[in-house]
Enzyme design. Structure first.
Site, PDB file in Angstrom:
ATOM      1  N   SER A   1       5.801  -5.451  -0.999  1.00  0.00           N
ATOM      2  CA  SER A   1       5.801  -4.034  -1.390  1.00  0.00           C
ATOM      3  C   SER A   1       6.121  -3.124  -0.193  1.00  0.00           C
ATOM      4  O   SER A   1       7.232  -3.184   0.319  1.00  0.00           O
ATOM      5  CB  SER A   1       4.448  -3.727  -2.039  1.00  0.00           C
ATOM      6  OG  SER A   1       4.455  -2.483  -2.649  1.00  0.00           O
ATOM      7  N   ALA A   2       5.202  -2.307   0.287  1.00  0.00           N
ATOM      8  CA  ALA A   2       5.479  -1.435   1.438  1.00  0.00           C
ATOM      9  C   ALA A   2       5.916  -2.262   2.652  1.00  0.00           C
ATOM     10  O   ALA A   2       6.778  -1.838   3.427  1.00  0.00           O
ATOM     11  CB  ALA A   2       4.255  -0.599   1.784  1.00  0.00           C
TER      12      ALA A   2
ATOM     13  N   GLU B   1       9.205  -7.158  -9.868  1.00  0.00           N
ATOM     14  CA  GLU B   1       7.976  -7.864  -9.504  1.00  0.00           C
ATOM     15  C   GLU B   1       8.106  -9.344  -9.859  1.00  0.00           C
ATOM     16  O   GLU B   1       8.304  -9.682 -11.036  1.00  0.00           O
ATOM     17  CB  GLU B   1       6.779  -7.236 -10.219  1.00  0.00           C
ATOM     18  CG  GLU B   1       6.503  -5.822  -9.744  1.00  0.00           C
ATOM     19  CD  GLU B   1       5.388  -5.135 -10.507  1.00  0.00           C
ATOM     20  OE1 GLU B   1       4.940  -5.656 -11.539  1.00  0.00           O
ATOM     21  OE2 GLU B   1       4.957  -4.047 -10.057  1.00  0.00           O
TER      22      GLU B   1
ATOM     23  N   HIS C   1       9.003  -3.273  -6.505  1.00  0.00           N
ATOM     24  CA  HIS C   1       8.443  -2.930  -7.826  1.00  0.00           C
ATOM     25  C   HIS C   1       9.513  -2.299  -8.709  1.00  0.00           C
ATOM     26  O   HIS C   1       9.218  -1.361  -9.464  1.00  0.00           O
ATOM     27  CB  HIS C   1       7.261  -1.949  -7.714  1.00  0.00           C
ATOM     28  CG  HIS C   1       6.104  -2.440  -6.907  1.00  0.00           C
ATOM     29  ND1 HIS C   1       5.166  -3.309  -7.416  1.00  0.00           N
ATOM     30  CD2 HIS C   1       5.724  -2.175  -5.633  1.00  0.00           C
ATOM     31  CE1 HIS C   1       4.246  -3.552  -6.481  1.00  0.00           C
ATOM     32  NE2 HIS C   1       4.562  -2.889  -5.390  1.00  0.00           N
TER      33      HIS C   1
ATOM     34  N   GLY D   1       0.869  -1.176   0.000  1.00  0.00           N
ATOM     35  CA  GLY D   1       0.000   0.000   0.000  1.00  0.00           C
ATOM     36  C   GLY D   1       0.898   1.215   0.000  1.00  0.00           C
ATOM     37  O   GLY D   1       1.881   1.256  -0.739  1.00  0.00           O
TER      38      GLY D   1
END
Lengths: 235, 235
Positions: A122-123, A194, A159, A90
């Site tokens: 991700s985050a 990714e 990413h 997020g």
């Protein structure tokens, strides 16, 4: 022994939520039937409840129940008692802000060092690095600090995206941004494409997935490393 | 009367530094032969000297000399005495950090309100909004605050980029990011595409250049506005 799975993304373009990681997650969270989910990064601004439901549905397929950290009265105690942790992606600023607000960073570092298995996407992977200064996210809130968990002795760029040589857009490429980072910071940065992830087991850090990663070290030309390689010496 | 030219970018894909703005800059800085350049955003981490040289070369073509703010012993006095200001692009976090460090924000707001003509490109435009929370840049340094000049009653997103429908990358689109911003903030955001700028004259704010802009208001669907339109009521 530390056990982390630090993934570039939760979802591949052609896939569903976490599906490409499921075989590895079965092993990563072996013999664990309940994990605590940190939903604070709120992708697209969705609620903690909605985000936890999504994580729970994915983990149910391998027999694991997910409880959202927001559902506990005392988040610090919840982390201390967790059998496994998953921090979803997020917005990294929103995530880190909430972690500081609830005073969770030291507790998280401590249980991870004690060997509680951790998954980040991700985050949730960004915060495994020394700082969040190589996030791609928009600074929509102002966290008290950019310092993060430091479970690995470098920064993560999830990413990671190669320059689009056909683009006419004049915004900076990812590589340019990370090179700018090194004008002000000295730690290495691992650009995780990714589909890639890092598997941390104690002092061992291995690149997994099908792709290469791109490594940025201070005052060096960036270089590629192949999947399977160990990054134990990178610091 | 406030006079600002708030540009999405300094350079178009096919052009050279500031060339597409030069005819307007002749009028914007009419009868002014020296302006102060704020080089703090350091694109690609270049030095203040190198960046000032680049700005000076471009402005020389219309008979204007550029002095870098870093060349003055007292930056606050330099801003107070400036006949015109140009803040160049680069990294917004680095720029805002330096502005706070040198305690320049109030002085800048004050001289802009007094009518000293201001030009911003990219990061230099971002700071004209209420906050820097809609920058696209990487948070490579930690500024004391995200609050910026507030010369316009909304936020700016420079280098605004439409979603690439062919992309397989799972990172957020610009639109998704700005929508996330509105989960935590209420002010409007003006997405300025490369080649667009806002011309501010007192209470008048006009979209210039050849392109539409995209407007994001809290709890509304984003919408397009055509070049030439006035955004005086947007707040």
């Amino acid at each position: 022994m530390k056990q982390l799975l630090i993934a570039s993304t939760s979802t591949l373009h052609s896939g569903s939520y976490l599906d490409y990681l499921m075989e590895d997650l079965k092993i990563h969270f072996k013999n664990i039937n309940e994990i605590v989910f940190i939903p604070y990064a709120r992708p697209g601004g969705i609620s903690h409840d909605a985000y936890t439901k999504k994580a729970n549905e994915a983990f149910n397929t391998i027999g694991i129940t997910v409880k959202g950290l927001h559902q506990f009265e005392n988040p610090i105690e919840a982390i201390k008692n967790a059998k496994g942790i998953f921090t979803g992606g997020g917005n990294t600023f929103v995530l880190v802000n909430a972690l500081y607000k609830h005073n969770l960073l030291n507790t998280l570092t401590s249980i991870i060092n004690d060997g509680i298995p951790y998954l980040g996407t991700s985050a949730g992977s960004n915060i495994c690095g020394l700082t969040m200064r190589t996030t791609n996210d928009m600074p929509i809130v102002y966290p008290p600090n950019f310092k993060t968990l430091g479970c690995v002795p470098f920064n993560i760029n999830p990413h990671y995206l190669d320059p689009d040589t056909n683009s006419k857009h004049m915004g900076e490429t990812r590589e340019t941004r990370i090179k700018e980072f090194h004008k002000f910071n000295t730690q290495p940065v691992v650009g995780l494409r990714e589909g890639s992830w890092l598997e941390v087991k104690g002092a061992s850090i291995q690149l997994k997935g099908t792709l290469n990663a791109r490594i940025f070290e201070y005052e060096k030309e960036p270089y590629e490393v192949e999947t399977g390689i160990f990054l134990n010496e990178l610091k």
